[in-house]
Design a protein around this motif. Structure first.
Motif, PDB file in Angstrom:
ATOM      1  N   SER A   1       0.742  -0.881   0.025  1.00  0.00           N
ATOM      2  CA  SER A   1      -0.069  -0.391   0.349  1.00  0.00           C
ATOM      3  C   SER A   1       0.746   0.925  -0.389  1.00  0.00           C
ATOM      4  CB  SER A   1      -1.244   0.026   0.963  1.00  0.00           C
ATOM      5  OG  SER A   1      -0.208  -0.107   2.654  1.00  0.00           O
ATOM      6  N   GLY A   2       2.267   1.070  -0.585  1.00  0.00           N
ATOM      7  CA  GLY A   2       2.798   2.475  -0.518  1.00  0.00           C
ATOM      8  C   GLY A   2       2.948   3.279  -1.977  1.00  0.00           C
ATOM      9  N   THR A   3       3.401   3.896  -2.302  1.00  0.00           N
ATOM     10  CA  THR A   3       3.252   4.875  -3.534  1.00  0.00           C
ATOM     11  C   THR A   3       2.477   4.139  -4.568  1.00  0.00           C
ATOM     12  OG1 THR A   3       4.662   6.102  -2.323  1.00  0.00           O
ATOM     13  CG2 THR A   3       4.033   6.881  -4.879  1.00  0.00           C
ATOM     14  N   MET A   4       3.131   3.831  -4.743  1.00  0.00           N
ATOM     15  CA  MET A   4       2.696   2.509  -6.585  1.00  0.00           C
ATOM     16  C   MET A   4       1.606   1.574  -5.662  1.00  0.00           C
ATOM     17  SD  MET A   4       4.125   3.566  -8.593  1.00  0.00           S
ATOM     18  CE  MET A   4       4.080   2.405  -9.668  1.00  0.00           C
ATOM     19  N   GLY A   5       1.274   1.532  -4.819  1.00  0.00           N
ATOM     20  CA  GLY A   5       0.003   0.589  -4.519  1.00  0.00           C
ATOM     21  C   GLY A   5      -0.959   0.945  -3.703  1.00  0.00           C
ATOM     22  N   ASN A   6      -0.986   2.341  -3.407  1.00  0.00           N
ATOM     23  CA  ASN A   6      -2.364   2.987  -3.012  1.00  0.00           C
ATOM     24  C   ASN A   6      -2.129   3.703  -4.427  1.00  0.00           C
ATOM     25  OD1 ASN A   6      -1.428   6.167  -3.552  1.00  0.00           O
ATOM     26  ND2 ASN A   6      -0.282   4.998  -0.668  1.00  0.00           N
ATOM     27  N   GLY A   7      -1.549   4.186  -5.361  1.00  0.00           N
ATOM     28  CA  GLY A   7      -2.010   4.810  -6.661  1.00  0.00           C
ATOM     29  C   GLY A   7      -2.904   3.418  -7.110  1.00  0.00           C
ATOM     30  N   ILE A   8      -2.302   1.895  -7.585  1.00  0.00           N
ATOM     31  CA  ILE A   8      -3.040   1.447  -8.009  1.00  0.00           C
ATOM     32  C   ILE A   8      -4.319   0.945  -7.632  1.00  0.00           C
ATOM     33  CG2 ILE A   8      -2.959  -1.006  -9.029  1.00  0.00           C
ATOM     34  CD1 ILE A   8       0.211  -0.841  -8.979  1.00  0.00           C
ATOM     35  N   ALA A   9      -4.457   1.233  -6.723  1.00  0.00           N
ATOM     36  CA  ALA A   9      -5.450   0.529  -6.090  1.00  0.00           C
ATOM     37  C   ALA A   9      -6.552   1.847  -5.961  1.00  0.00           C
ATOM     38  CB  ALA A   9      -5.352   0.364  -4.208  1.00  0.00           C
ATOM     39  N   HIS A  10      -6.440   2.951  -5.875  1.00  0.00           N
ATOM     40  CA  HIS A  10      -6.801   3.863  -5.954  1.00  0.00           C
ATOM     41  C   HIS A  10      -7.604   4.073  -7.561  1.00  0.00           C
ATOM     42  CE1 HIS A  10      -6.819   9.259  -6.557  1.00  0.00           C
ATOM     43  NE2 HIS A  10      -7.683   8.387  -7.609  1.00  0.00           N
ATOM     44  N   THR A  11      -6.771   3.700  -8.542  1.00  0.00           N
ATOM     45  CA  THR A  11      -7.260   3.864 -10.360  1.00  0.00           C
ATOM     46  C   THR A  11      -8.112   2.524 -10.208  1.00  0.00           C
ATOM     47  OG1 THR A  11      -4.445   4.882 -10.449  1.00  0.00           O
ATOM     48  CG2 THR A  11      -6.496   3.543 -12.495  1.00  0.00           C
ATOM     49  N   PHE A  12      -7.812   1.636  -9.526  1.00  0.00           N
ATOM     50  CA  PHE A  12      -9.163   0.110 -10.436  1.00  0.00           C
ATOM     51  C   PHE A  12      -9.983   0.697  -9.502  1.00  0.00           C
ATOM     52  CE2 PHE A  12      -5.468  -2.430 -10.796  1.00  0.00           C
ATOM     53  CZ  PHE A  12      -6.081  -3.131 -12.343  1.00  0.00           C
ATOM     54  N   ALA A  13     -10.450   1.215  -8.269  1.00  0.00           N
ATOM     55  CA  ALA A  13     -11.190   1.368  -7.435  1.00  0.00           C
ATOM     56  C   ALA A  13     -12.374   2.316  -7.692  1.00  0.00           C
ATOM     57  CB  ALA A  13     -11.284   2.111  -6.186  1.00  0.00           C
TER      58      ALA A  13
ATOM     59  N   TYR B   1     -12.074   4.120 -11.138  1.00  0.00           N
ATOM     60  CA  TYR B   1     -12.657   2.836 -12.623  1.00  0.00           C
ATOM     61  C   TYR B   1     -13.781   2.140 -12.180  1.00  0.00           C
ATOM     62  CZ  TYR B   1      -9.942   5.998 -15.003  1.00  0.00           C
ATOM     63  OH  TYR B   1     -10.098   6.832 -16.340  1.00  0.00           O
ATOM     64  N   GLY B   2     -14.363   1.398 -11.013  1.00  0.00           N
ATOM     65  CA  GLY B   2     -15.586   0.566 -10.690  1.00  0.00           C
ATOM     66  C   GLY B   2     -15.406  -0.795 -10.271  1.00  0.00           C
TER      67      GLY B   2
ATOM     68  N   GLU C   1     -19.739  12.125  -4.440  1.00  0.00           N
ATOM     69  CA  GLU C   1     -19.954  11.553  -4.853  1.00  0.00           C
ATOM     70  C   GLU C   1     -19.492  10.008  -5.324  1.00  0.00           C
ATOM     71  OE1 GLU C   1     -24.842   9.662  -6.399  1.00  0.00           O
ATOM     72  OE2 GLU C   1     -24.144  11.299  -7.451  1.00  0.00           O
ATOM     73  N   GLN C   2     -18.682  10.479  -6.553  1.00  0.00           N
ATOM     74  CA  GLN C   2     -17.355   9.956  -6.962  1.00  0.00           C
ATOM     75  C   GLN C   2     -16.605   9.453  -5.720  1.00  0.00           C
ATOM     76  OE1 GLN C   2     -17.630  11.949 -11.019  1.00  0.00           O
ATOM     77  NE2 GLN C   2     -18.304  10.278 -11.968  1.00  0.00           N
ATOM     78  N   LYS C   3     -16.015  10.289  -5.173  1.00  0.00           N
ATOM     79  CA  LYS C   3     -14.914  10.315  -4.672  1.00  0.00           C
ATOM     80  C   LYS C   3     -16.112   9.319  -3.193  1.00  0.00           C
ATOM     81  CE  LYS C   3     -13.008  12.031  -0.728  1.00  0.00           C
ATOM     82  NZ  LYS C   3     -12.911  13.183   0.419  1.00  0.00           N
ATOM     83  N   ALA C   4     -17.007   9.137  -2.581  1.00  0.00           N
ATOM     84  CA  ALA C   4     -17.091   8.853  -1.436  1.00  0.00           C
ATOM     85  C   ALA C   4     -17.472   7.199  -2.764  1.00  0.00           C
ATOM     86  CB  ALA C   4     -18.826   9.387  -1.317  1.00  0.00           C
ATOM     87  N   GLU C   5     -18.094   7.111  -3.347  1.00  0.00           N
ATOM     88  CA  GLU C   5     -18.333   5.798  -4.045  1.00  0.00           C
ATOM     89  C   GLU C   5     -17.038   4.571  -3.830  1.00  0.00           C
ATOM     90  OE1 GLU C   5     -19.868   6.585  -7.598  1.00  0.00           O
ATOM     91  OE2 GLU C   5     -22.181   6.762  -6.747  1.00  0.00           O
ATOM     92  N   THR C   6     -15.480   5.593  -4.993  1.00  0.00           N
ATOM     93  CA  THR C   6     -14.796   5.095  -4.680  1.00  0.00           C
ATOM     94  C   THR C   6     -13.971   4.213  -3.259  1.00  0.00           C
ATOM     95  OG1 THR C   6     -14.309   6.675  -6.841  1.00  0.00           O
ATOM     96  CG2 THR C   6     -12.418   5.552  -5.651  1.00  0.00           C
ATOM     97  N   LEU C   7     -13.777   4.516  -2.604  1.00  0.00           N
ATOM     98  CA  LEU C   7     -13.081   5.066  -1.809  1.00  0.00           C
ATOM     99  C   LEU C   7     -14.607   3.814  -0.363  1.00  0.00           C
ATOM    100  CD1 LEU C   7     -13.217   8.158   0.512  1.00  0.00           C
ATOM    101  CD2 LEU C   7     -11.477   6.668  -0.335  1.00  0.00           C
TER     102      LEU C   7
ATOM    103  N   LEU D   1      -8.314  -4.845 -20.074  1.00  0.00           N
ATOM    104  CA  LEU D   1      -8.256  -4.387 -18.575  1.00  0.00           C
ATOM    105  C   LEU D   1      -7.235  -2.836 -18.374  1.00  0.00           C
ATOM    106  CD1 LEU D   1      -9.756  -4.689 -15.669  1.00  0.00           C
ATOM    107  CD2 LEU D   1      -7.354  -5.980 -15.220  1.00  0.00           C
ATOM    108  N   SER D   2      -6.530  -3.169 -19.150  1.00  0.00           N
ATOM    109  CA  SER D   2      -5.576  -1.687 -19.092  1.00  0.00           C
ATOM    110  C   SER D   2      -6.300  -0.818 -19.810  1.00  0.00           C
ATOM    111  CB  SER D   2      -4.354  -1.993 -19.259  1.00  0.00           C
ATOM    112  OG  SER D   2      -3.933  -3.133 -18.327  1.00  0.00           O
ATOM    113  N   GLU D   3      -6.249  -0.426 -20.340  1.00  0.00           N
ATOM    114  CA  GLU D   3      -7.785  -0.086 -21.329  1.00  0.00           C
ATOM    115  C   GLU D   3      -9.351   0.550 -20.508  1.00  0.00           C
ATOM    116  OE1 GLU D   3      -7.980  -1.648 -25.150  1.00  0.00           O
ATOM    117  OE2 GLU D   3      -6.262  -1.267 -25.966  1.00  0.00           O
ATOM    118  N   LYS D   4      -9.850  -0.149 -19.944  1.00  0.00           N
ATOM    119  CA  LYS D   4     -10.766   0.237 -19.069  1.00  0.00           C
ATOM    120  C   LYS D   4      -9.787   0.680 -18.137  1.00  0.00           C
ATOM    121  CE  LYS D   4     -13.252  -4.286 -20.361  1.00  0.00           C
ATOM    122  NZ  LYS D   4     -13.792  -5.675 -19.763  1.00  0.00           N
ATOM    123  N   LEU D   5      -8.955   0.750 -17.734  1.00  0.00           N
ATOM    124  CA  LEU D   5      -9.030   1.843 -16.560  1.00  0.00           C
ATOM    125  C   LEU D   5      -8.602   3.518 -17.421  1.00  0.00           C
ATOM    126  CD1 LEU D   5      -6.236  -0.086 -14.560  1.00  0.00           C
ATOM    127  CD2 LEU D   5      -8.794   0.333 -14.072  1.00  0.00           C
ATOM    128  N   GLY D   6      -8.409   3.690 -18.241  1.00  0.00           N
ATOM    129  CA  GLY D   6      -8.058   4.724 -19.155  1.00  0.00           C
ATOM    130  C   GLY D   6      -7.202   4.712 -19.808  1.00  0.00           C
TER     131      GLY D   6
END
Length: 283
Positions: A11-23, A25-26, A62-68, A171-176
């Motif tokens: 959950s460091g710099t890269m891990g939290n960024g990856i988790a953030h991005t997946f969340a 995008y749904g 609202e999208q922030k809350a949904e992501t979290l 999958l990567s394309e679905k993340l933009g």
């Protein structure tokens, strides 16, 4: 292949960024680290980065809350990966640590689960050999900051299947993101080109050719780089740069990848860049 639930290990710099991005995008995300303190820091960081996106009108409140709400925390790899479709490992750039993690993941995840590493230089083929499912092991090398940067290097190990590669590219394309498929050799493409440039910039400083600001200014104004190589090294982490150079030096058996003695000394002294408060610049 549908993938709906993702586990991110680290959950460091890269891990939290990856988790953030997946969340964002749904996707449902299981964020895994060794203790609650690390997870607390990660979720605080994700919250702050989401606030920035709201301030820039990239997301709504609202999208922030949904992501979290899509983020679930775990301190056990076994529990966190038991029922997911994809695992993305984002631990430290240390081979033995990654092998240990992948052995545990392979023993705990479903047979259909794809196992990915965010490694920036370590062999996907070597990691895959520890899993008993080498066809389902692949590299997903995100760039930092993950929610902003478009590139994902998709690294095929020697035995990675076409099906796995296709699923991860889609999958990567679905993340933009813009996925780029590369083969598994030390440093892949991004760091095979970037790290020798950073190392040469450090040698230029070490040999007294020019100072830190001068070197970075030449590369920013002369080569249109958004950030100079020494400042970039600070943001990547000088310890990470050193580890990648050593992987390439060992993997290719070539002295041209040997890290500059100044870089080695700075890392030994604990001057690793932004995360330590001092590298080539003070933070």
């Amino acid at each position: 292949m549908d993938m709906n639930t993702i586990a991110v290990i680290g959950s460091g710099t890269m891990g939290n960024g990856i988790a953030h991005t997946f969340a964002q995008y749904g996707y449902q995300v299981n964020l895994i680290d060794i203790n609650d303190e690390a997870l607390d820091r990660a979720l605080t960081t994700i919250g702050k980065n989401l606030d920035r996106q709201v301030a820039k009108a990239v997301l709504t409140e609202e999208q922030k809350a949904e992501t979290l709400a899509r983020l679930t925390r775990f301190t056990s790899i076994h529990d966190g990966v038991a029922d997911v479709d994809l695992v993305v490992e984002a631990a430290s750039e240390n081979l033995e640590l990654k092998l240990k993690i992948f052995r545990e993941v392979a023993a705990s995840a479903k047979a259909s689960t794809i196992l990915a590493s965010n490694t920036s230089s370590i062999s996907i083929t070597q990691i895959a050999a520890a899993t008993g499912r080498a066809d389902k092991v692949i590299g997903m090398h995100f760039m930092n900051p993950v929610p902003v940067m478009k590139l994902v290097e998709i690294i095929r190990g020697y035995s990675t299947s076409d099906e796995t590669t296709k699923a991860v590219m889609e999958l990567s394309e679905k993340l933009g993101k813009v996925p780029v498929e590369v083969n598994d050799y030390p440093g892949f493409v991004a760091n095979r080109i970037l790290m020798p440039m950073i190392n040469e910039a450090i040698y230029t400083l070490y040999e007294g050719v020019a100072g830190v600001n001068e070197i970075d200014t030449v590369m920013k104004l002369g080569m249109a780089h958004p950030m100079g190589p020494l400042q970039l090294a600070d943001f990547i982490g000088l310890d990470v740069c050193l580890a990648i150079l050593r992987v390439m030096q060992s993997g290719f058996g070539s002295a041209k990848y040997a890290p500059c003695p100044l870089l080695v000394n700075m890392v030994m002294a604990g001057k690793t860049g932004v995360k330590s408060g001092q590298g080539f610049y003070k933070y």
